[in-house]
Write a protein that holds these residues in place. Structure first.
Motif, PDB file in Angstrom:
ATOM      1  N   LYS A 147       0.851  -0.867   0.027  1.00 13.92           N
ATOM      2  CA  LYS A 147      -0.042   0.173   0.266  1.00 13.92           C
ATOM      3  C   LYS A 147       1.091   1.192  -0.294  1.00 13.92           C
ATOM      4  N   PRO A 148       0.310   2.046  -1.013  1.00 19.70           N
ATOM      5  CA  PRO A 148       1.436   3.516  -0.644  1.00 19.70           C
ATOM      6  C   PRO A 148       1.423   3.666   0.349  1.00 19.70           C
ATOM      7  N   ASN A 149       2.111   3.714   1.050  1.00 18.16           N
ATOM      8  CA  ASN A 149       2.864   4.862   2.669  1.00 18.16           C
ATOM      9  C   ASN A 149       3.538   5.902   2.390  1.00 18.16           C
ATOM     10  N   GLN A 168       2.411   6.372  -4.811  1.00 20.50           N
ATOM     11  CA  GLN A 168       3.077   5.420  -4.974  1.00 20.50           C
ATOM     12  C   GLN A 168       4.323   5.239  -5.580  1.00 20.50           C
ATOM     13  N   ARG A 169       4.465   6.033  -7.035  1.00 22.63           N
ATOM     14  CA  ARG A 169       5.751   6.280  -8.150  1.00 22.63           C
ATOM     15  C   ARG A 169       6.281   7.539  -6.674  1.00 22.63           C
ATOM     16  N   SER A 186      -0.857  -3.766  -6.380  1.00 25.28           N
ATOM     17  CA  SER A 186      -2.306  -4.042  -5.765  1.00 25.28           C
ATOM     18  C   SER A 186      -2.994  -3.869  -5.662  1.00 25.28           C
ATOM     19  N   ALA A 187      -2.883  -2.085  -4.885  1.00 23.36           N
ATOM     20  CA  ALA A 187      -3.343  -1.429  -4.618  1.00 23.36           C
ATOM     21  C   ALA A 187      -4.170  -0.201  -5.642  1.00 23.36           C
ATOM     22  N   LEU A 188      -3.023  -0.668  -6.434  1.00 17.72           N
ATOM     23  CA  LEU A 188      -3.959   0.661  -7.550  1.00 17.72           C
ATOM     24  C   LEU A 188      -4.424   0.519  -8.838  1.00 17.72           C
ATOM     25  N   ASP A 189      -4.993   0.479  -9.912  1.00 21.51           N
ATOM     26  CA  ASP A 189      -6.127   0.846 -10.687  1.00 21.51           C
ATOM     27  C   ASP A 189      -5.247   0.779 -12.113  1.00 21.51           C
ATOM     28  N   PRO A 190      -6.014  -0.208 -12.880  1.00 19.79           N
ATOM     29  CA  PRO A 190      -5.106  -0.755 -14.291  1.00 19.79           C
ATOM     30  C   PRO A 190      -4.268   1.030 -15.108  1.00 19.79           C
ATOM     31  N   ILE A 191      -4.706   1.681 -15.133  1.00 16.59           N
ATOM     32  CA  ILE A 191      -3.807   2.826 -15.752  1.00 16.59           C
ATOM     33  C   ILE A 191      -2.815   3.201 -14.285  1.00 16.59           C
TER      34      ILE A 191
END
Lengths: 313, 278, 296
Positions: free
Chosen positions: B113-115, B172-173, B194-199
């Motif tokens: 998960k982006p933290n 996340q980036r 895993s917590a991100l959309d396809p794009i």
């Protein structure tokens, strides 16, 4: 700085050993641990403060007299050391307080945990917090100068004395409402939602769910809250000293003035009992008794809380 | 092969023979324990330099556990310890002289998960260099890291804004930029999409291809297609139950991604990638 | 055969019988909170009404007296309280916050000594305050020979509020999500760097709220000071930490103990001042909590 920007090193980079010593980290950890140990030192300090004068007390006053007679008056001459009157007074005021605080506090907890919308909670929670923040000397003043006269007016047949156990007990009860309410609410909040949903799915109403499912599931936490509240009530000093008085007669009538253990300590401690005298040592003997009683209750309460946390978290 | 998985597979530019692999990590007979419980047993792997190695397998197979051994994050869990060896450039990662903090400065990590830290975007990126004692040219360092993470253009005008205001993919980036800023050699990624959309996922995957030019990447994913799309080598983990009824994760097969997805040598791998279990 | 009777069962779905009982239960719950609220309101109004005639600058400009209630003030009590609270903040807050950091960030909870420390703290939080007075009297005043001074009072009340500070600071620290710690450690930050640069800044609002509430507990406390000689009439402000002192709540207790009615008016006026200070602190605490409560 000593650590230059490291290139994404091709081949083998430098060793993974510590690049500079970090004594600071260890020092900090030691300081933190010492801070945590202050609390242990406090407990030790309390016990040390109590033990020696208590032993000296019992070398001059027999156990038999202390626990075996019902006349209390260490500050009189001749002094009397039968501790039961102040124990009974403590229990009686505590009982009155619990009769006030448990129904009210528990109802408040059920309401806040099961019924209140977030907005309503936002209004009522601070009320309990403010109530918890009112100094006990203020409650004592209110009991003495407002509650007692009002009760005398309304119920003259009670025959209330100017200082009496009833008003003191009522106000101690009000004082511990926030303890019962907030700790019980914590326990109810820890009950998993699945239990509630299960009950609703069987067609149970909200009331039934609260009373038959949530309260039993939170029971050990609620018991812990009540025990802690009892301990607080038993140790409360200012309210009972102001509104309950210092007279130590062996009586069960809540209309009478009566001194609790804490009130006795306050009275003897604020006077000028000279160090080493019997009245001075009596403070510590009664203090030991009070400490043992509350320590035991606090311990039971803390263990109960630990238990329900283990079950639900 | 009966049923081909419907996935794109990267070209076979990875050398075939193990001998030509330039290892950053050599894992020898690694077992990981939590207290007495052996979570993963007997893993052998080589992690090649500037390659992307994917770790796949059903949940509970221990792939994240193994990943967290590479930067010694498992040290933070009371009771966790390993048996066997992980060599990092011939140096035992769990040797007595090794400082886990030094390890983590060399081997970065991106989490599931982006933290991002609840601070300014700039401070997020500058945090790693700062705790490592770097003070000069911070602006350049931040810009470089954000550029490499393909985030610079999106955030260059709002570096003072709180990082929590970014979208999930941007966060996340940012976490990747944060890891890059310390100039690690390896980046560990624990199910980064895993917590991100396809794009957002596509953007991260593209970014990984860029980063591969400079960094060694290990990625845990339970998205097989992702492993097939991005990785050079794939390790397939699964869990089996021993005679006492205890689950242990183990490495089933480790090979070039093309092989794993076209002609796996183990029946279990084949079942998994063709979707028969997991 | 089962006969489908859709209309009938639809009627049965409508509630029957329950609402009144449900409603009464709800009202009973709500009224228990209302009682607390009304009680609090009555108390405030009563005290304000009683104390109104004496709410003038003489109250805080003059020194206390037990002979002339019409001119007696509470200045030495106010100053004593300020001294005590200042020193308590200096001693109890750092110690409590550091202890909380140890327990949350460093302590291995499986170790017996850490369990003992935890149990001991929750125990201490419920020890009667008069017992702390005995600690102050027996150990600090007599054994350490600090006497009945501001220092003795401040140490005693610091130990009294320490468990409260620790418990609330721990809660604030625990509210910082573990992913923040992991993120920092994974960048090669040391544990202390992580705590100092991430965990503590993120938990400061919570810690501040808890600290203010703990200090307001200390301000309202009277029982321990009874044991520390602060009950005697003190007609001067403390000149330093080794000066003798009184505090506002004890000054109030002194006035209540006088039999003349005018002293009760004076006590009520002093209570208004005390409550005003506490209410102010409480509002700041609640405001802080609502303003900075973070959602992760």
């Amino acid at each position: 700085m000593s650590a230059p920007v490291r290139a994404a090193a091709p081949g083998s980079p430098k060793s993974l050993a510590r690049s500079r010593p970090r004594y600071g980290e260890q020092l900090i950890k030691a300081i933190l641990l010492i801070s945590a140990l202050v609390s242990i030192a406090t407990t030790v300090g309390i016990i040390v403060a109590l033990v020696e004068p208590t032993i000296e007390f019992f070398s001059e006053v027999s156990f038999g007299e202390f626990f075996g007679s019902t006349t209390w008056g260490p500050l009189f001459s001749p002094p009397a050391f039968g501790v039961w009157p102040i124990i009974v007074a403590t229990l009686e005021i505590t009982l009155i307080a619990i009769l006030v605080a448990v129904p009210l506090g528990l109802a408040a907890a059920i309401f806040l945990s099961e019924y209140a919308t977030p907005r309503v909670r936002k209004i009522f929670k601070p009320v309990l917090e403010v109530l918890a923040g009112v100094p006990t000397v203020v409650f004592g003043f209110f009991a003495l100068t407002f509650v007692t006269p009002v009760l005398k007016d309304w119920f003259p047949f009670l025959g209330l004395e100017a200082k009496n156990a009833l008003s003191a007990g009522l106000l101690v009860g009000v004082m511990i409402i926030p303890i019962v309410a907030s700790l019980s609410e914590d326990a109810m909040a820890a009950v998993p939602n699945g239990l509630r949903e299960g009950s609703y799915a069987l067609g149970a109403s909200k009331m039934l769910t609260s009373v038959r499912v949530v309260v039993p599931a939170a029971f050990s936490g609620i018991v812990a809250a009540v025990i802690l509240a009892i301990s607080r009530a038993a140790g409360e000093t200012m309210i009972v000293a102001i509104a309950g008085g210092f007279k130590s007669v062996f009586t069960l009538n809540p209309a009478d003035e009566m001194a609790t253990m804490a009130a006795f300590i306050a009275q003897a401690g604020s006077g000028d009992a000279s160090v080493g005298s019997i009245p001075y040592k009596t403070i510590f003997a009664v203090g030991s008794l009070l400490f043992i009683m509350t320590f035991f209750m606090n311990y039971v309460s803390a263990r109960l809380v630990q238990k329900y946390r283990e079950v639900y978290e | 092969m009966t049923s081909q998985p419907n996935v794109t597979i990267r070209g076979p530019e990875v050398p075939n023979t193990p001998g030509s692999l330039d290892p950053v990590f050599t894992v020898e007979d690694l077992s990981v324990f939590y207290g007495d419980y052996e979570a993963v047993r007997n893993v052998d792997m080589l992690i090649g330099r500037r390659e992307i190695t994917a770790m796949i397998g059903p949940s509970g197979c221990g792939k994240s556990t193994v990943l967290r051994c590479f930067n010694r994050m498992n040290d933070l869990i009371p009771g966790a310890h390993i048996k066997g060896k992980i060599l990092y450039h011939d140096e035992n990662l769990y040797g007595d002289h090794v400082d886990p903090i030094e390890v983590r400065r060399r081997i970065g990590m991106v989490f599931q998960k982006p933290n991002p830290f609840p601070k300014a975007i700039y401070d997020n990126v500058a945090y790693g260099p700062r705790v490592n004692g770097i003070k000069r040219n911070m602006d350049d360092l931040v810009e470089e890291a954000l550029t490499k993470a393909a985030l610079w253009d999106e955030v260059k005008d709002k570096l003072k804004q709180n990082a929590l205001s970014l979208s999930g993919g941007q966060q996340q980036r940012l976490c990747i930029a944060r890891a890059i800023a310390v100039k690690p050699e390896v980046i560990l990624m624990d199910e980064p999409c895993s917590a991100l959309d396809p794009i957002a996922t596509t953007k991260i995957e593209d970014l990984m291809q860029e980063l591969r030019q400079e960094y060694t990447i290990l990625i845990v994913t339970h998205n097989m297609q992702q492993a097939a799309r991005v990785s050079d080598r794939t390790a397939f983990f699964t869990a089996d139950v021993d005679s006492a009824g205890v689950r242990h994760g183990r490495l089933v097969e480790f090979d070039q991604t093309t092989r794993i997805f076209t002609k796996p040598s183990d029946k279990r791998t084949e079942d998994y990638i063709t979707g028969r279990f997991g | 055969m089962a006969v489908l009777s859709t209309p009938k069962s639809a009627v049965e779905l409508a509630s029957k019988g329950r609402p009144l009982k449900e409603h009464l239960f709800r009202v009973a719950l709500l009224s228990s909170l209302a009682i607390a609220l009304i009680f609090l309101g009555m108390l405030l109004i009563y005290v304000l009404e009683e104390g109104w005639p004496r709410l003038s600058p003489t109250l805080w400009e003059n020194m206390p007296s037990i002979r002339r209630p019409e001119t007696a003030g509470i200045q030495s009590g106010i100053f004593g309280t300020l001294w005590i609270i200042g020193l308590t903040a200096l001693m109890a807050l750092p110690t409590g916050i550091l202890a909380a950091v140890y327990l949350e960030e460093y302590a291995d909870r499986t170790r017996w000594y850490n369990k003992v420390i935890e149990l001991n703290i929750s125990n201490l939080a419920a020890v009667p305050s008069i017992v702390y007075g005995i600690l102050g009297l027996g150990i600090i005043a007599r054994w350490l020979q600090f006497g009945f001074t501001v220092m003795t009072g401040a140490i005693t009340v610091s130990l009294l509020v320490l468990p409260i500070v620790i418990i609330s600071a721990r809660e604030a620290i625990r509210a910082v999500p573990p992913s923040i710690r992991e993120g920092s450690l994974a960048l090669g930050a040391t544990q202390w760097q992580t705590i100092w640069r991430q965990v503590l800044p993120a938990s400061i609002p919570g810690i501040a709220t808890g600290s203010i509430l703990a200090l307001s507990r200390a301000i309202g406390e009277a029982a321990p000071f009874l044991m520390l000689g602060a009950a005697t009439l003190v007609r001067f402000n403390p000149e330093g930490v080794w000066s003798s002192f009184t505090v506002l709540p004890l000054q109030i207790y002194n006035f209540i103990s006088q039999s003349r009615e005018e002293f009760h008016v004076l006590a009520a006026a002093a209570i208004v001042i005390l409550l005003a200070i506490l209410l102010l602190m409480n509002s700041v605490a609640i405001w802080l909590r609502n303003r900075y409560q973070k959602r992760w």
